[in-house]
Design a protein around this motif. Sequence first.
Motif, short mmCIF file in Angstrom:
data_model
loop_
_atom_site.label_atom_id
_atom_site.label_comp_id
_atom_site.label_asym_id
_atom_site.label_seq_id
_atom_site.Cartn_x
_atom_site.Cartn_y
_atom_site.Cartn_z
N GLU A 33 0.83 -1.20 0.00
CA GLU A 33 0.00 0.00 0.00
C GLU A 33 0.87 1.25 0.00
O GLU A 33 0.61 2.21 -0.73
CB GLU A 33 -0.92 0.00 1.23
CG GLU A 33 -2.04 -1.00 1.10
CD GLU A 33 -2.79 -1.22 2.41
OE1 GLU A 33 -2.67 -0.39 3.32
OE2 GLU A 33 -3.50 -2.24 2.51
N LEU B 227 2.19 1.94 -3.40
CA LEU B 227 1.17 2.54 -4.27
C LEU B 227 0.97 4.02 -3.93
O LEU B 227 0.79 4.85 -4.82
CB LEU B 227 -0.16 1.79 -4.14
CG LEU B 227 -0.19 0.38 -4.72
CD1 LEU B 227 -1.50 -0.31 -4.37
CD2 LEU B 227 0.02 0.40 -6.23
N ILE B 228 1.02 4.35 -2.64
CA ILE B 228 0.86 5.75 -2.23
C ILE B 228 2.03 6.58 -2.76
O ILE B 228 1.84 7.71 -3.23
CB ILE B 228 0.79 5.84 -0.69
CG1 ILE B 228 -0.54 5.25 -0.22
CG2 ILE B 228 0.94 7.29 -0.22
CD1 ILE B 228 -0.58 4.97 1.26
N ALA C 42 1.41 7.24 -6.41
CA ALA C 42 0.34 8.23 -6.58
C ALA C 42 0.86 9.63 -6.24
O ALA C 42 0.53 10.62 -6.91
CB ALA C 42 -0.87 7.87 -5.70
N GLU D 64 0.54 10.69 -15.24
CA GLU D 64 0.18 9.28 -15.00
C GLU D 64 0.86 8.37 -16.01
O GLU D 64 1.31 7.27 -15.67
CB GLU D 64 -1.34 9.09 -15.09
CG GLU D 64 -2.14 9.82 -14.02
CD GLU D 64 -2.19 9.09 -12.69
OE1 GLU D 64 -1.76 7.93 -12.62
OE2 GLU D 64 -2.65 9.70 -11.71
N LYS E 39 7.10 2.71 -13.87
CA LYS E 39 6.74 1.52 -13.10
C LYS E 39 7.03 0.24 -13.89
O LYS E 39 7.57 -0.73 -13.36
CB LYS E 39 5.24 1.61 -12.76
CG LYS E 39 4.73 0.52 -11.87
CD LYS E 39 3.23 0.69 -11.62
CE LYS E 39 2.62 -0.63 -11.20
NZ LYS E 39 1.17 -0.66 -11.34
#
Lengths: 188, 188
Positions: free
Chosen positions: B116, B119-120, B123, B148, B155
Amino acid sequence: MGRWEPDARGRLAAAALALYAERGYEQTTVAEIARSAGLTERTFFRHYADKREVLFAGAGELEDLFVRAVAGAPAPAAPLAALTVGLDAVAEMFADRREFARRRHAVITANAELQERELIKLASLAAALAGALRGRGVAEPAASLAAEAAVAVFKIAFERWIAPAEEASMQQLIRESLTELKAVASGA
Amino acid sequence: MGRWEPDARGRLAAAALALYAERGYEQTTVAEIARSAGLTERTFFRHYADKREVLFAGAGELEDLFVRAVAGAPAPAAPLAALTVGLDAVAEMFADRREFARRRHAVITANAELQERELIKLASLAAALAGALRGRGVAEPAASLAAEAAVAVFKIAFERWIAPAEEASMQQLIRESLTELKAVASGA
């Protein structure tokens, strides 16, 4: 009719969102949600596993629909064409849910754990879409890149769709977002 | 020289990763990390806020470098051209860190909370890059979409870079990933 309650699921969701907005997600209990909807806790748990599920059940449905549409897109289609079939399919889910989505977004933005959950759902969506593309014979890394790009298109269209005073449909915003992606990618 | 320890930061990171891999992230304490590196807990806390920070300090540095490079890219440049300057800048961070990155990835994959957090961080990177583009005069939604897309490129290049037996450089994989994005975006 027995225990059947007309639109119990929708009433529970509306009651939950109103309570989350009013007193905070953490402070709200399932008992309060059920009472506010005029239903029992037992009925709540027939529809949702827990109070978080009220906010994320739609994300699961969206992923299923998106992936099925991509997998079932006419062949042959380039990766982004197949993803566009999926984007069009999910756009229809959003037709009359804008107020619900706005309230849901406000609740999620106020809670770090829910924001994390939202990011996990988007990552899960990207992984599932990449899998659907590989199932159509798209090689890596094209499959993952195309899937991530489609999730970006969806995410940005969605953020615009729930913006205050925005009136354009999700379908229109997805189309604009796709066009913008193509312009950005070809512009350098 | 007093309390100065040669490369204490690097030794602590290596010791932490070895322990996380061996007995699990949750089970490892800061005291054990410090002891294994031949240093004190006090020294650990001069370098890292907590044991999670050992895994994510690099992500913060990467975001700073990426954003500065995008903000400082020669003007005028299309959004993706400015982002490419940033991608090239961060690629250099990865030169001799592949084994560290592979071990770090294995630890993160084994722990939901760390996933998590990852992912943060991504973002947060996308939001910061969109801000840098807006600072260059790029309008929305182009700024967010381009940001993005660049994070997706990063990624996917990174995932390839840490794959077993992969030998291509991060710079090369980023270039390939960018080319693939352009092909995907123009292909439908």
